[in-house]
Scaffold this active site. Structure first.
Site, short mmCIF file in Angstrom:
data_model
loop_
_atom_site.label_atom_id
_atom_site.label_comp_id
_atom_site.label_asym_id
_atom_site.label_seq_id
_atom_site.Cartn_x
_atom_site.Cartn_y
_atom_site.Cartn_z
N ASN A 98 1.80 13.35 -31.82
CA ASN A 98 1.83 11.72 -31.93
C ASN A 98 3.14 11.37 -32.63
OD1 ASN A 98 1.20 9.18 -32.80
ND2 ASN A 98 -0.32 9.66 -34.20
N LYS A 128 3.92 8.26 -33.02
CA LYS A 128 4.13 7.36 -33.99
C LYS A 128 5.08 6.17 -33.93
CE LYS A 128 1.29 9.77 -37.25
NZ LYS A 128 0.93 9.89 -38.70
N HIS A 131 -7.21 6.19 -34.81
CA HIS A 131 -6.03 6.75 -35.89
C HIS A 131 -6.29 6.23 -37.09
CE1 HIS A 131 -2.68 8.39 -37.68
NE2 HIS A 131 -2.69 9.41 -36.97
N GLU A 164 -4.39 5.38 -39.36
CA GLU A 164 -3.51 4.27 -39.71
C GLU A 164 -3.93 3.06 -39.10
OE1 GLU A 164 0.11 7.34 -39.77
OE2 GLU A 164 -0.19 6.32 -38.06
N GLU A 179 -8.81 14.14 -38.71
CA GLU A 179 -7.61 14.00 -39.42
C GLU A 179 -8.00 13.43 -40.82
OE1 GLU A 179 -3.85 13.41 -36.60
OE2 GLU A 179 -4.98 11.39 -37.08
N GLY A 217 0.92 13.14 -43.29
CA GLY A 217 2.18 12.86 -43.60
C GLY A 217 2.45 13.13 -45.12
N SER A 234 -0.55 17.08 -41.27
CA SER A 234 0.61 18.06 -41.77
C SER A 234 0.37 19.16 -41.21
CB SER A 234 0.40 18.15 -43.27
OG SER A 234 0.78 16.70 -43.99
#
Length: 254
Positions: A10, A12, A96, A98, A166, A172, A212
């Site tokens: 991904n 992003k 996702h 985010e 996730e 991250g 990560s």
């Protein structure tokens, strides 16, 4: 069991034309296990989808990072599933964290998006995961079960769904769920599918880990019995993504 290892990258909201070209060149030159060992999908930003697809080796595929919840029309800034199909893009990432957290996409909205994308012939990487507060309060399993249930209520077949776990606290941040933590949640997700959708779906659906993942930790994570691959963020922009793809070989010996 026969679940083919799956590695998604991904990208992003990253990349320029020059950077994207460089990443694709690295991928194209890489020696990795064959398609019958590992399925590789990369997900560039919308503006680079056609560009990446035109340059990328044929055994790797391309995914969009999102798509609209129904047919296109007067929805400024959105991209429809039909457009992705028209471009020959086979995969899309939906739900996702985010998008759930920053853009307030609800479980139900994500479920609707997954169902619509599937109805148009796309394959879906559907993301679930808990925040640090939710993990610390002991509600991890309840949270990911509710997110999965919202998808299960809307879809009739899981054949074209990869479920990506996730943990939000590991995305991250450099923090990684330990192999045991990842395995525990993957086991619970598979059990939920078994109890609520069916034994066959539970046995065949790939549940991949994201949070990560990098070249250093991927092999140990890949050895876990219910970890069927990875959805990789930052490391998918770097050469170590190749090492992550190669971690598929630890499954071959099972």
């Amino acid at each position: 069991m026969g679940r083919k290892f799956f590695v998604g990258g991904n990208w992003k909201c990253n990349g320029t034309t020059a950077e994207v070209k460089k990443i694709v060149t690295t991928l194209n030159e890489a020696e990795v296990p064959s398609e019958d060992i590992v399925e590789v999908v990369v997900s560039p930003p919308f503006v680079f989808l056609a560009f990446v697809k035109s340059l990328l080796r044929s055994d790797f595929h391309v995914a969009a990072q999102n798509c609209w919840v129904r047919k296109g029309g007067a929805f400024t800034g959105e991209v429809s599933a039909e457009m992705l199909v028209n471009l020959g893009i086979p995969w899309v990432i939906l739900g996702h964290s985010e998008r759930r957290l920053i853009l307030n996409e609800s479980n139900e909205f994500v479920g609707d998006k997954v169902a619509y994308a599937l109805s148009q012939g796309l394959k879906v990487i559907a993301c679930v995961g808990e925040t640090l507060e939710q993990r610390e309060s002991g509600s991890t399993v309840a949270v990911v079960a509710a997110q999965t249930k919202a998808i299960a209520e809307k879809v009739s077949s899981w054949e074209n769904i990869v479920l990506a776990y996730e943990p939000v606290w590991a995305i991250g941040t450099g923090k990684v769920a330990s192999p045991a933590q990842a395995q525990e949640v993957h086991f619970e997700l598979r059990k939920w599918l078994h109890d609520n959708v069916g034994a066959e779906v539970a046995a065949s659906t790939r549940i991949i880990y994201g949070g990560s993942v990098n070249g250093a930790n991927c092999k140990e994570l890949a050895t876990q019995p219910d970890v069927d691959g990875f959805l990789v963020g930052g490391a998918s922009l770097k050469p170590e993504f190749i090492d992550i793809i190669k971690s598929a070989t630890v499954k071959k010996n099972d």
